[in-house]
Design a protein around this motif. Structure first.
Motif, short mmCIF file in Angstrom:
data_model
loop_
_atom_site.label_atom_id
_atom_site.label_comp_id
_atom_site.label_asym_id
_atom_site.label_seq_id
_atom_site.Cartn_x
_atom_site.Cartn_y
_atom_site.Cartn_z
N TRP A 101 0.84 -1.20 0.00
CA TRP A 101 0.00 0.00 0.00
C TRP A 101 0.87 1.25 0.00
CZ3 TRP A 101 -4.52 1.74 -1.13
CH2 TRP A 101 -5.00 2.94 -0.59
N LYS A 102 0.57 2.20 -0.88
CA LYS A 102 1.39 3.40 -1.04
C LYS A 102 0.79 4.65 -0.39
CE LYS A 102 4.38 1.16 -3.55
NZ LYS A 102 5.69 0.77 -2.95
N GLY A 103 -0.47 4.58 0.00
CA GLY A 103 -1.12 5.74 0.60
C GLY A 103 -0.84 5.84 2.08
N TYR A 104 -1.61 6.69 2.77
CA TYR A 104 -1.48 6.85 4.22
C TYR A 104 -1.77 5.52 4.89
CZ TYR A 104 -2.65 8.47 8.95
OH TYR A 104 -2.70 8.64 10.31
N ARG A 105 -0.86 5.09 5.76
CA ARG A 105 -1.02 3.74 6.33
C ARG A 105 -1.35 3.73 7.82
NH1 ARG A 105 3.66 1.30 8.51
NH2 ARG A 105 5.48 2.69 8.59
N ALA A 106 -1.25 4.89 8.49
CA ALA A 106 -1.68 5.01 9.89
C ALA A 106 -1.05 3.97 10.81
CB ALA A 106 -3.21 4.92 9.98
N GLY A 107 0.23 3.67 10.57
CA GLY A 107 0.94 2.73 11.43
C GLY A 107 0.71 1.28 11.11
N LEU A 108 -0.05 0.98 10.07
CA LEU A 108 -0.30 -0.41 9.70
C LEU A 108 0.85 -0.96 8.86
CD1 LEU A 108 -4.11 -0.20 8.83
CD2 LEU A 108 -3.05 -1.00 10.96
N ASP A 109 1.08 -2.26 8.97
CA ASP A 109 2.18 -2.92 8.28
C ASP A 109 1.82 -3.14 6.81
OD1 ASP A 109 4.47 -4.49 7.70
OD2 ASP A 109 3.29 -6.30 8.08
N VAL A 110 2.66 -2.65 5.90
CA VAL A 110 2.39 -2.80 4.46
C VAL A 110 3.47 -3.64 3.79
CG1 VAL A 110 1.12 -0.63 4.34
CG2 VAL A 110 3.58 -0.63 3.92
N SER A 111 4.28 -4.34 4.59
CA SER A 111 5.39 -5.12 4.04
C SER A 111 4.95 -6.45 3.44
CB SER A 111 6.43 -5.38 5.14
OG SER A 111 5.90 -6.25 6.13
N GLY A 112 3.72 -6.88 3.79
CA GLY A 112 3.22 -8.16 3.29
C GLY A 112 3.33 -9.28 4.30
N THR A 113 3.84 -8.97 5.50
CA THR A 113 3.95 -10.01 6.54
C THR A 113 2.68 -10.13 7.38
OG1 THR A 113 4.95 -8.40 8.06
CG2 THR A 113 6.45 -9.71 6.69
N THR A 169 -11.80 -5.83 13.86
CA THR A 169 -11.96 -7.22 13.40
C THR A 169 -11.01 -7.58 12.27
OG1 THR A 169 -13.76 -6.53 11.93
CG2 THR A 169 -14.37 -7.36 14.13
N MET A 170 -10.39 -6.59 11.62
CA MET A 170 -9.42 -6.85 10.55
C MET A 170 -8.00 -6.95 11.09
SD MET A 170 -10.69 -4.51 7.36
CE MET A 170 -12.09 -5.01 6.33
N LEU A 171 -7.79 -6.51 12.33
CA LEU A 171 -6.49 -6.63 12.96
C LEU A 171 -6.32 -8.05 13.50
CD1 LEU A 171 -6.55 -3.22 14.86
CD2 LEU A 171 -5.01 -3.82 12.97
N PRO A 172 -5.08 -8.51 13.68
CA PRO A 172 -4.86 -9.90 14.11
C PRO A 172 -5.56 -10.24 15.41
CG PRO A 172 -2.81 -8.91 13.34
CD PRO A 172 -3.82 -7.80 13.40
N GLN A 205 1.47 -8.40 9.75
CA GLN A 205 1.59 -8.17 11.20
C GLN A 205 0.41 -7.40 11.75
OE1 GLN A 205 5.37 -6.66 12.56
NE2 GLN A 205 6.52 -7.79 11.00
N THR A 206 -0.24 -6.61 10.91
CA THR A 206 -1.43 -5.88 11.35
C THR A 206 -2.64 -6.29 10.50
OG1 THR A 206 -0.84 -4.02 9.91
CG2 THR A 206 -0.12 -3.91 12.21
N GLY A 207 -2.61 -7.51 10.00
CA GLY A 207 -3.69 -7.98 9.14
C GLY A 207 -3.36 -7.78 7.67
N SER A 208 -4.21 -8.31 6.83
CA SER A 208 -3.96 -8.25 5.38
C SER A 208 -4.71 -7.11 4.70
CB SER A 208 -4.36 -9.57 4.72
OG SER A 208 -5.76 -9.84 4.94
#
Length: 355
Positions: free
Chosen positions: A192-204, A227-230, A206-209
């Motif tokens: 994800w290239k937009g604002y991520r608000a601290g969510l993990d965008v590396s593909g691992t 409910t979308m967070l782990p 860690q904060t859900g898909s």
């Protein structure tokens, strides 16, 4: 729907029987205006003067002044924020001598025309061309163009913060799914290239898909959907979810039952606005609770507090959340921290140029 206050730091907002659900209107436009980088729009790259003060009766100051079409514009930066002032050139006193030699008004006369509260004698004119870039950078750092809001789900028999953090996404209702679609689009976090608000965008993951995101009135909004967070079966407190929603100033609570919510169960120091939404007919019933110390903000919530699923209602709802967060910045929890940040930025610039 009832909200139980109990022993809580929150108070329900009073509804206004004369208020109506409206879309983008003057109050929103005024708020958006605050996020325009005014220095870049009106001063940067144009002939103008910059004045600095490291110490004054108003603390450190940075004031930019430009003459634009016979009108003087000033941007006054202090620990209290940025103030935009304008005054007609004809209203600024100039001696005959200064007029004859086109020297412009004295700084005392110019500042007093803008405001009697500006400590002109503490100001120093700084002509270093590099200052403009520093002032622009400082302004850009203080302009808010993105927001993160928490979203929690409460179903039958649930009434506390712990309850709403314990739900699994695969068990949510069709009504809740529809509400998430009302808020924004579901995006994949990987790459994800937009604002991520601290969510993990590396593909691992860690904060859900996935997460819910929207662009609205020039702002980016990322929703921390619980409910979308782990989900951790071994953690009754769901600390990973709590870490994100607990750091959100605004949290939306979607209620799928008539169970009264226990406001006293909210333990986060960051949460200042709780927006309760419950399906009702073809729309939603909306109740808002704010932490003590948050000043009144607009738009007023109508009575009955019902809004639909149309674009105008969505504007109204998001407008309320954005303004609620803005109002929270003025509370005792945030205002001193924001003032200290402004003070540090202003002192850094003034110290560098007033050696």
């Amino acid at each position: 729907m009832s909200v139980v206050v109990g022993n809580s730091d929150f108070r329900p907002l009073q509804n206004n029987p004369t208020a109506k659900i409206t879309g983008v209107h003057e109050s929103l436009l005024q708020e958006c205006e605050k996020d325009i980088i005014w220095y870049r729009e009106n001063f940067f790259g144009k002939p103008h003067d910059n004045y600095l003060a490291l110490e004054s009766t108003k603390g450190p100051l940075a004031i930019s002044v430009i003459l634009d079409g016979g009108v003087y514009k000033a941007l006054v930066r202090s620990i209290e924020g940025s103030e935009r002032l304008t005054v007609e050139g004809s209203a600024v006193y100039q001696s005959a001598h200064r007029k004859m030699f086109k020297l412009g008004p004295k700084v005392d006369n110019l500042m007093s025309a803008f405001s009697s509260g500006i400590p002109a004698r503490s100001l120093t004119l700084v002509k270093n061309p590099g200052l403009a870039n520093e002032l622009l950078s400082m302004e850009e750092r203080q302009v808010i163009r993105s927001y993160k809001f928490g979203v929690a789900y409460c179903t039958a028999g649930q009434s506390t913060e712990a309850d709403m953090l314990s739900n699994r996404h695969e068990n949510i209702s069709p009504g809740y799914k529809a509400f998430l679609q009302f808020l924004g689009e579901t995006i994949e976090l990987r790459g994800w290239k937009g604002y991520r608000a601290g969510l993990d965008v590396s593909g691992t993951n860690q904060t859900g898909s996935h997460a819910v995101y929207t662009k609205w009135q020039g702002y980016e909004i990322m929703f921390h959907v619980a409910t979308m967070l782990p989900y951790n079966e071994k953690d009754k407190q769901q600390l990973e979810r709590k870490r994100h929603l607990g750091n959100d100033i605004v949290v939306i609570v979607f209620q799928d039952s008539d169970e009264p919510f226990q406001l006293s169960s909210i333990s986060s120091h960051q949460n200042h606005i709780l927006a309760f939404v419950k399906p009702e007919g073809d729309g939603y019933r909306f109740t808002c609770a704010v932490k003590q110390g948050v000043p009144v903000f607009i738009p007023d919530i109508p009575d009955p507090p019902i809004f639909g699923k149309d674009a105008v209602s969505r504007d109204f709802f998001l407008h309320t959340l954005v303004n609620g967060e803005r109002a929270s910045y003025k509370s005792a929890s945030f205002a001193p921290k924001i003032s200290r940040t402004r003070s540090v930025l202003l002192c850094d610039v003034a110290s560098k140029h007033l050696k």
